[in-house]
Design an enzyme around this catalytic site. Structure first.
Site: not given
Ligand SMILES: *Cc1c(COP(=O)(O)O)cnc(C)c1O
Length: 387
Positions: A51, A175, A200
């Site tokens: 962890r 992000d 993604k």
């Molecule tokens: C998918 C996504 C998230 C969340 O990520 P997960 O891996 O699904 O928890 C956060 N920000 C954006 C822009 C996303 O496309």
């Protein structure tokens, strides 16, 4: 390999990667392992418990840090796990300024989890720097933004936003999931923290869920490491291995994603049954010039408004053959979805339409198939419903 001076195409393959010392095996092993032998009580060789740290994870963290031009990287079990970790930095009574079109899961953790812990959030139009600055208060500790945004692909001025945060002694977190470090490196533009959903483009094959935080600030990195261990939202070694496998091809995949998206955006732009196309690579997009400045290309996401009803748009997204009807994005395969009844269904209709997310809006995550096949597929689906 000391590869700080190499270009991103080289670093994506080699950063954090070295042949196994014992066997010479090229690829990072999947260290399926929970605990580590100590030489004497408290004397370990860098790892105690998985962890806290795992060698497969370390290699991925180094690889991702290199891609974002960051000194430090930390991985989490999902993108939401990394977003949660940034919020862990705050205290009750703190205020966060963020976009009125942030990712749905981000909106949900802000309003349905952290408002209960007495954090305050202001949701503003991030394309307007004056609106961002006006939302700042005495107790604002964090500016959280995305660019391009989902699904309208609005572009936020990262340098300008980061400067506002700095002026107010707040952290600026971005992000960077939609752009990826191949197209945009927010730390170089003044941001303090980059957050990723590895699920993604970085994973890239729709086969793994993960998250990451990158920073140049050693104190922030230490806090992130503390929360990895204390909260425990860390990824397993197999997930880390899959993402490492994905990042090696990020540059070649992104080139094709961008080229295909541009081809489809231009084709849709001329289509008689399409009212509007949102793609920052089109000169008609309001964020085009800014995107051209702060990004190296315009990405693989776009959306368009069909000249039709919610039902007709539903029929179109249900009748494609190459495009799969599904949420999520960033994989090698093309996906299609309708925000109104799917990804953005939680927003009340009036509010949704006010924000530009009309009933007939269709979002596509353009994959790396042949662009002619993708266009023919969309053409047939639109034709079947609207002619
Ligand atoms: C998918 C996504 C998230 C969340 O990520 P997960 O891996 O699904 O928890 C956060 N920000 C954006 C822009 C996303 O496309």
């Amino acid at each position: 390999m000391d590869d700080d001076h190499h270009r991103i195409e080289t670093r994506s393959i080699h950063a954090g990667q070295r042949p196994d010392e014992d066997t010479g095996a090229l690829m990072t092993p999947i260290h399926a392992n929970s605990t580590y032998e100590q030489d004497a009580p408290g004397e370990h060789r860098g790892y105690e418990y998985s962890r806290t740290g795992n060698p497969t994870r370390t290699d991925l963290e180094e690889n991702l840090a290199s891609l974002e031009n960051a000194d430090y990287g930390r991985c989490f079990s999902s993108g939401m796990g990394s977003i949660n970790t940034v919020l862990n930095l705050l205290e009750a009574g703190d205020h966060v300024v963020t976009g009125n079109d942030v990712y749905g899961g981000t909106h949900r953790i802000f309003t349905q989890v952290y408002e209960d812990y007495e954090l305050e959030f202001s949701f503003v139009d991030m394309t307007d720097l004056e609106a961002i600055e006006a939302a700042f208060r005495e107790n604002t500790e964090l500016l959280w933004l995305e660019t391009p945004t989902n699904p309208l692909m609005s572009i936020v001025d990262v340098e300008g936003a980061a400067e506002i945060a700095r002026k107010h002694d707040a952290l600026c977190a971005i992000d960077n999931t939609f752009a990826t470090p191949y197209l945009q490196r927010p730390l170089d533009l003044g941001a303090d923290i980059v957050s990723h959903s590895l699920t993604k483009y970085l994973g890239g094959h729709s086969d793994v869920v993960g998250g990451a935080l990158l920073t140049n600030d050693p104190d922030l990195d230490e806090r992130f490491g503390f929360y990895q261990n204390a909260v425990g939202a860390t990824p397993g070694p197999f997930e880390c291995f899959l993402v490492l496998r994905g990042t090696k091809t990020l540059p070649v995949r992104m080139d094709r994603h961008c080229g295909n998206a541009r081809g489809i955006a231009e084709w849709l732009d001329d289509h008689r049954d399409v009212d509007r196309v949102y793609y920052p690579g089109l000169e008609s997009h309001p964020g085009h010039e800014l995107a051209a400045e702060q990004m190296d290309d315009f990405g693989g996401m776009l959306c368009f408004e069909l000249d039709g009803s919610l039902e007709q748009a539903s029929e179109v997204v249900s009748s494609t053959d190459v495009f799969t009807l599904a949420e999520s994005l960033g994989g090698v395969e093309s996906l299609i979805e309708q925000p109104a009844p799917m990804t953005h269904a939680a927003i009340p209709r009036e509010e949704r339409i006010e924000a530009g997310l009309t009933d007939s809006l269709i979002r596509v995550s353009v994959g790396i198939e042949h662009v002619d096949d993708l266009i023919a597929d969309l053409d047939a689906a639109i034709d079947a419903v609207l002619s």
